[in-house]
Design an enzyme around this catalytic site. Structure first.
Site, short mmCIF file in Angstrom:
data_model
loop_
_atom_site.label_atom_id
_atom_site.label_comp_id
_atom_site.label_asym_id
_atom_site.label_seq_id
_atom_site.Cartn_x
_atom_site.Cartn_y
_atom_site.Cartn_z
N LYS A 50 0.80 -1.18 -0.04
CA LYS A 50 0.29 0.19 0.21
C LYS A 50 0.96 1.19 0.00
O LYS A 50 0.55 2.23 0.48
CB LYS A 50 -1.17 0.17 1.25
CG LYS A 50 -1.76 -1.27 1.41
CD LYS A 50 -2.32 -2.00 0.13
CE LYS A 50 -3.26 -1.29 -0.63
NZ LYS A 50 -3.48 -2.02 -1.83
N SER A 51 1.96 1.31 -0.44
CA SER A 51 2.98 2.44 -0.62
C SER A 51 3.06 3.13 -2.03
O SER A 51 4.11 4.04 -1.93
CB SER A 51 4.35 1.97 0.00
OG SER A 51 4.27 1.22 1.36
N HIS A 105 7.55 -7.42 -2.38
CA HIS A 105 7.13 -6.59 -0.85
C HIS A 105 8.09 -7.34 0.10
O HIS A 105 7.79 -7.12 1.28
CB HIS A 105 5.77 -7.16 -0.67
CG HIS A 105 4.77 -6.34 -1.22
ND1 HIS A 105 4.53 -4.98 -1.69
CD2 HIS A 105 3.36 -6.63 -1.41
CE1 HIS A 105 3.42 -4.53 -1.96
NE2 HIS A 105 2.50 -5.69 -2.08
N SER A 135 -5.13 2.88 3.88
CA SER A 135 -5.09 2.18 2.46
C SER A 135 -5.34 0.63 2.71
O SER A 135 -6.14 0.01 2.25
CB SER A 135 -3.76 2.53 1.84
OG SER A 135 -4.00 2.09 0.42
#
Ligand code: PPS
Length: 293
Positions: A50-51, A105, A135
């Site tokens: 979510k970055s 990730h 998010s």
């Protein structure tokens, strides 16, 4: 699985301190990545979830693929910049033509050994964790196969405990920053991309040594805006289908803003978060942007 501490989630497994999606990978496969052969031309986009991963996938694939820029090829982002640890389309990564682009990730210590010896390139994108948490919370609500205890209060605690896909934000960001010298790495933040997308594109293209003319840069910036990506079926992840994301209807690209955490976090949660952040990150020289006016 984080069963014993009240954060049980049947859809993920724990391996070496982080959590992976049970359906999409195995311990054996992750272990095998240690010996994944790196080429000097490889580019790895690494993020905590979510970055800004999908955003940067879009930028990278537009930088590298003329066909993506001019619309003559219709290949989705996940095929252009596939996940290292989740080979969901069963691609033959070893025989992909160069330059290969990958997403991941994973924490630094699970990455291929050659990459840790400064072969290939890494772009590490991070985002202020309050917005990342919000998010992630919305993403968990979309996901069909993720813990069904999804109240905001519980997810807040789950995130701080790092019992989510990808593990702890704090460990992830700390790990990559403190081991930066092992990698040929460029750090970027979601917020700087948000503030000045054009400069971000130029920074990334310089790092990956791809020369672009002004027109190319304009096209990339335009195709990488939130609004355009939200309606771009090759970029908005609707192609993942309902099995993974339910009837998300483009909800993967939700708001794309900085500071949305203020709409969800209570004053008490914010104070608790700040204290937690201070305890975990105080000696790490990074500066985050928590809101943009
Ligand atoms: S994932 O699941 O880890 O791959 O998710 P990731 O892509 O890292 O993060 C999703 C968030 O990034 C936002 N996003 C964007 N923001 C601004 N501009 C563009 N072009 C863009 N593309 C994706 C997306 O909306 C998610 O953030 P939130 O805050 O939920 O809207």
């Amino acid at each position: 699985m984080a069963q014993e501490d009240g954060f049980y989630d049947p859809y993920m497994f724990e391996y070496k301190g982080v959590y992976f999606n049970c359906d999409l990978t195995t311990v054996e496969y992750i272990d095998s990545l240690e010996h994944f052969a790196i080429r000097d031309s490889d580019v790895f986009l690494v993020t905590y979830p979510k970055s800004g991963t999908v955003w940067t996938q879009q930028i990278l694939s537009l930088i590298f693929n003329e066909g993506h820029r001019n619309g003559t090829e219709a290949i989705n982002n996940i095929t252009r910049v596939p996940w290292l640890e989740y080979n969901i389309y069963n691609m033959d990564y070893d025989n992909r033509p160069s330059p290969r682009l990958f997403s991941s990730h994973m924490p630094y210590y699970l990455m291929p050994k050659d990459l840790r010896n400064r072969r290939g390139k890494v772009i590490y994108v991070y985002r202020n964790p309050k917005d990342g948490l919000v998010s992630f919370y919305h993403f968990y609500k979309l996901m069909v196969k993720a813990t069904n205890s999804k109240s905001w209060e519980e997810f807040f605690e789950r995130f701080l405990a790092g019992k989510v896909f990808g593990g702890s934000w704090f460990d992830h960001v700390r790990g990559w920053h403190t081991h930066k010298d092992d990698f040929n790495i460029l750090f970027m933040t979601y917020e700087e991309m948000k503030k000045d997308l054009r400069s971000a594109v130029l920074k990334i293209s310089a790092f990956v040594e791809k020369e672009l003319d002004d027109e190319d840069v304009n096209t990339i910036v335009e195709k990488a805006t939130f609004e355009n990506m939200k309606h771009d079926p090759l970029a908005n992840y609707t192609f993942l289908g309902e099995d993974l994301l339910g009837k998300s209807e483009g909800g993967f690209l939700r708001k794309g803003t900085v500071g949305d955490w203020k709409n969800l976090m209570t004053v008490a949660q914010n104070e608790r978060f700040d204290q937690f952040y201070k305890d975990k990150m105080k000696d790490l020289p990074i500066k985050l942007i928590w809101h943009i006016d």
